[in-house]
Design a protein around this motif. Structure first.
Motif, PDB file in Angstrom:
ATOM      1  N   PRO A  35      -7.392  -3.777  -7.199  1.00  0.00           N
ATOM      2  CA  PRO A  35      -6.562  -4.164  -6.336  1.00  0.00           C
ATOM      3  C   PRO A  35      -6.162  -3.072  -5.142  1.00  0.00           C
ATOM      4  O   PRO A  35      -6.138  -1.857  -5.242  1.00  0.00           O
ATOM      5  CB  PRO A  35      -5.017  -4.352  -7.220  1.00  0.00           C
ATOM      6  N   ALA A  36      -5.952  -3.689  -4.044  1.00  0.00           N
ATOM      7  CA  ALA A  36      -5.671  -2.851  -2.726  1.00  0.00           C
ATOM      8  C   ALA A  36      -4.170  -2.043  -3.158  1.00  0.00           C
ATOM      9  O   ALA A  36      -3.163  -2.845  -3.574  1.00  0.00           O
ATOM     10  CB  ALA A  36      -5.620  -3.679  -1.506  1.00  0.00           C
ATOM     11  N   VAL A  37      -3.913  -0.825  -2.593  1.00  0.00           N
ATOM     12  CA  VAL A  37      -2.661   0.032  -2.674  1.00  0.00           C
ATOM     13  C   VAL A  37      -2.022   0.052  -1.295  1.00  0.00           C
ATOM     14  O   VAL A  37      -2.754   0.513  -0.420  1.00  0.00           O
ATOM     15  CB  VAL A  37      -3.120   1.220  -3.603  1.00  0.00           C
ATOM     16  N   SER A  92      -2.162   0.885   4.063  1.00  0.00           N
ATOM     17  CA  SER A  92      -3.030   1.178   3.207  1.00  0.00           C
ATOM     18  C   SER A  92      -3.097   2.511   2.461  1.00  0.00           C
ATOM     19  O   SER A  92      -3.034   3.469   3.431  1.00  0.00           O
ATOM     20  CB  SER A  92      -4.331   0.670   3.525  1.00  0.00           C
ATOM     21  N   LEU A  93      -3.411   2.766   1.250  1.00  0.00           N
ATOM     22  CA  LEU A  93      -3.676   4.042   0.703  1.00  0.00           C
ATOM     23  C   LEU A  93      -4.821   3.901  -0.166  1.00  0.00           C
ATOM     24  O   LEU A  93      -5.178   2.588  -0.383  1.00  0.00           O
ATOM     25  CB  LEU A  93      -2.675   4.326  -0.377  1.00  0.00           C
ATOM     26  N   PRO A  94      -5.730   4.892  -0.347  1.00  0.00           N
ATOM     27  CA  PRO A  94      -6.864   4.815  -1.013  1.00  0.00           C
ATOM     28  C   PRO A  94      -6.790   4.055  -2.533  1.00  0.00           C
ATOM     29  O   PRO A  94      -5.534   4.658  -3.081  1.00  0.00           O
ATOM     30  CB  PRO A  94      -7.217   6.254  -1.243  1.00  0.00           C
ATOM     31  N   SER A  95      -7.168   3.296  -3.061  1.00  0.00           N
ATOM     32  CA  SER A  95      -7.176   2.456  -4.122  1.00  0.00           C
ATOM     33  C   SER A  95      -7.630   3.354  -5.364  1.00  0.00           C
ATOM     34  O   SER A  95      -8.401   4.191  -5.196  1.00  0.00           O
ATOM     35  CB  SER A  95      -7.441   1.254  -4.044  1.00  0.00           C
ATOM     36  N   ALA A  96      -7.127   3.035  -6.459  1.00  0.00           N
ATOM     37  CA  ALA A  96      -7.564   3.647  -7.677  1.00  0.00           C
ATOM     38  C   ALA A  96      -9.045   2.967  -8.058  1.00  0.00           C
ATOM     39  O   ALA A  96      -9.408   1.759  -7.828  1.00  0.00           O
ATOM     40  CB  ALA A  96      -6.426   3.366  -8.812  1.00  0.00           C
TER      41      ALA A  96
END
Lengths: 269, 465
Positions: A210-212, A192-196
């Motif tokens: 949306p999840a990134v 997972s990455l921090p999402s926008a």
């Protein structure tokens, strides 16, 4: 003329090598590998055959502390299977899947056959991979998957166009067992990455977009390792390319911007 | 209330239906045993099964009777009177006190056996009216109230009822009374429903020399299964359960049981299922005989494959072979499907369904985001949040602190008061939260944050996205 000969010669050699690898003999039937495209040009162009090879086993693991539950990895698998049609066997050690969540990735429970197996999980997967009517087989394994076991799975999968997915889970953070070599066609890591922010023009509005994910192709036959930043699958199981800004801090401080403007207006000598 | 009385008790004047206090006043030191209707019914079923030695059509007739349709069977037992007396003798040996009557209709046999007083009666063909004439009307299996009313009208005996005009009777008592009368007299047919299953398929092979190796057992399995499948095909059935019994030299029997998800008579498939279980068998000094019993079979019609409306259309894939093999390897309950249920409470939103049950259609999608993994029971977390309607700033789960950067919610899920009274006020506020690393969790707070009656305001982790 020369060019044509060279081309067909090289292509013929490649096909022969592929056939040898898959145990079909040097001549005669060679069939093109069926693939499942991701629908993203950047991924599909990178992968041999233009997508994820069917009739093969692929490994998916989660990165970092997520490896215990592997929710993002399971969502990645559900999105892939959601774009295939046909029944899917999902083998797991625990009953911790949430079917409404899978359905939101396009994998509906009417297609799912669940199997609870811990020690026999690989045996069950091998059995299921040989069944011609299945679209996919997912097997969640805690811990080790050695070269012999993964080779057996790969051979079982080659019989028909089934998508075999092994979800690697581990109770240990950064488990060395997950880095051991295996005979899988490709190995992926989903982190997972921090999402926008949900609204790009108004970063202060609360909410979730949306999840990134960081999608890492760690090993693949016929392709270099690579990394992409993608958005989690939508209701049809399709990934999307994440906006490039996703990794940046949500809102740059206004003071900084002022400094930048001043710097632009009055260049240093 | 007395449910039943033995012969000695009846001599003392006790009868079923009498209040127990009266009986104990009449007979001091009376032995009383509690009635067990379920056990009685089971015993009656067993007795009906035992009566199969007389005729293939038997059925229990609760509370105290057994029907036997002996059409075409009497000559095998030396005629009707001999058959009845032999049956009564065998029952007597087992300790049953029984009365038997044989007649053209079940109604007459029922009445004569219970009310004529003789232990064994054969009513001659066509003589129902004569046999019934002197019996009380209650012998006709009537509603008890009807019996009382009839007696009040002076119609005590069935003979009087037969000669009475039908019109007024039908007006007064409805069709039931006349139907019972007509059934007893044979004017209306009354088939009995044999509840016992038809003959169970079984095949057996005994060996000249005891066998013990896995290979020989496997080859015998192939023979037995082929034979059983032939019998199944003749009957148009498929096996759902197979018991393979190994009779060992030392007189003990070992059994292996397999089941199938849908009826099957595919000899290769069934043999393979049995072969996988051979290793569980301990042959001991050797196996004398093997018996394959099919206790559960279901109709299996021949089906035509393919033939969808469109040329390339396929029917639903048949996974039963795979399911059977996995179920037999892993045990029951390990292979299942998940049903989505129309409930917002996550614990109640899905349910495992065994493979052989049809999967009901899923409820329409609500569109709310749902996690991929759900913890079996929510785990408490320490969270810092502004009440009542802000997401937590951070939370600690399993000694790891997660700082929350983004959140979406709350999604309020209220208790389902129609299931339990205690859920009337219960509220959970669900939040999807994302930590600094981008990992997403599903948290909820018990209670709406204002009213303490709705929950304890504790925070819990319930799932992962």
């Amino acid at each position: 003329m020369r060019k044509g000969v060279g081309d067909s010669g090289l292509a013929g050699l490649r096909a022969a090598v592929a056939a040898l690898e898959r145990g079909w003999g040097t001549t005669g039937e060679t069939r093109p590998d069926a693939t499942l495209p991701f629908g993203l040009p950047c991924l599909d162009d990178h992968l041999p055959g233009g997508g994820l090879t069917l009739g093969a086993v692929h490994e998916i693991a989660a990165g970092g502390p997520e490896v215990e539950h592997g929710a993002a990895a399971a969502a990645f698998a559900a999105g892939l299977l959601g774009r295939l049609s046909g029944p899917v066997v999902w083998i797991g050690p625990r009953r911790d899947l949430f079917v409404p969540g899978l359905a939101s990735m396009g994998l509906f429970p009417s297609r799912l056959l669940m199997v609870e197996a811990r020690r026999d999980a690989l045996l069950v997967m091998e059995e299921a991979l040989r069944h011609p009517d299945l679209a996919g087989v997912v097997c969640e394994i805690d811990g080790k998957l050695d070269l012999v076991a993964s080779r057996r799975l790969q051979l079982a999968a080659e019989g028909c166009d089934v998508l075999g997915l092994v979800l690697r889970r581990s109770r240990r953070f950064d488990d060395p067992a997950l880095r051991q070599p295996s005979a899988a066609q490709s190995r992926w890591r989903v982190t997972s990455l921090p999402s926008a922010p949900p609204l790009a023009h108004a970063p202060d509005v609360p909410g979730l977009g949306p999840a990134v994910w960081q999608l890492e192709l760690m090993r693949c036959r016929g392709a270099e390792p690579a990394t992409w930043t993608v958005e989690a699958p939508d209701a049809q199981g399709r990934l999307a390319v994440a906006p490039v800004l996703a990794d940046r801090p949500a809102a740059p401080a206004p003071a900084r911007r002022a400094v930048a403007r001043r710097a632009a207006g009055h260049p240093h000598p | 209330m007395i449910a039943g009385a033995c012969a000695a008790a009846r001599k003392l004047g006790l009868s079923p239906g009498m209040p127990l206090a009266n009986a104990q006043a009449m007979v001091p030191g009376l032995t009383v045993v509690d009635a067990t209707p379920e056990e009685d019914a089971a015993a009656l079923d067993r007795l009906a099964a035992w009566c199969l030695r007389v005729t293939p059509m038997t059925a229990p007739d609760p509370p105290d009777g057994v029907w036997l349709d002996t059409t075409g069977c009497a000559h095998l037992h030396g005629g009707e009177p001999t058959m009845l007396s032999a049956l009564l003798e065998q029952l007597d040996e087992q300790g049953y006190v029984a009365r038997a009557a044989l007649a053209d209709t079940p109604g007459t046999a029922h009445a004569v056996a219970r009310f004529s007083g003789a232990s064994s009666t054969v009513v001659n063909p066509g003589a129902q009216a004569d046999a019934l004439a002197m019996l009380p009307v209650s012998a006709l299996r009537l509603d008890p109230e009807h019996g009382i009313t009839l007696r009040r009208l002076g119609l005590d005996l069935i003979g009087q009822l037969v000669t009475a005009p039908r019109g007024p009777l039908a007006r007064r008592f409805g069709p039931a009374l006349l139907r019972r009368l007509d059934q007893a007299l044979g004017r209306v047919p009354e088939p009995i429903q044999p509840v016992l299953p038809p003959e169970v398929i079984q095949v057996r092979r005994s060996f000249v020399e005891p066998i013990g190796t896995a290979e020989s057992i496997v080859s015998v399995i192939a023979l037995l299964v082929a034979e059983a499948c032939e019998l199944l095909e003749q009957r148009g059935d498929g096996a759902r359960r197979l018991d393979l019994l190994f009779e060992r030299v030392d007189g003990t029997v070992q059994a292996v049981r397999i089941g199938t998800a849908r009826p099957s008579r595919d000899a290769r498939h069934l043999a393979r299922l049995l072969d996988e279980r051979v290793e569980e068998v301990d042959p001991g000094l050797g196996i004398e005989a093997m018996r394959l019993v099919l206790p559960l079979v279901e109709p299996l019609a021949l089906t035509q494959h393919g033939g969808g409306l469109l040329p390339g259309e396929q029917e639903e894939a048949d996974l039963s072979v795979l399911v059977d093999r996995l179920t037999n390897r892993l045990g029951p309950g390990k292979v299942y499907r998940m049903q989505m249920l129309p409930s917002d409470v996550p614990e109640r939103a899905q349910r495992p369904v065994p493979m052989h049950e049809p999967l009901p259609p899923a409820p329409p999608a609500t569109g709310w985001p749902r996690p991929i993994r759900l913890l079996e029971r929510p785990e408490p977390v320490d969270a810092l949040a502004l009440m009542p309607d802000h997401p937590p700033q951070c939370f600690t789960w399993r000694r790891v602190r997660h700082r929350i950067t983004r959140a979406d919610g709350p999604e309020r899920i209220t208790g389902e008061w129609w299931r339990r009274d205690g859920e009337l006020a219960a509220v959970r506020d669900y939040w999807i939260v994302e930590n600094e690393a981008g990992r997403r969790f599903w948290l909820f707070r018990q209670g709406d944050g204002v009213d303490p009656a709705t929950g304890s305001l504790g925070w819990f982790l319930h799932g992962f996205f």
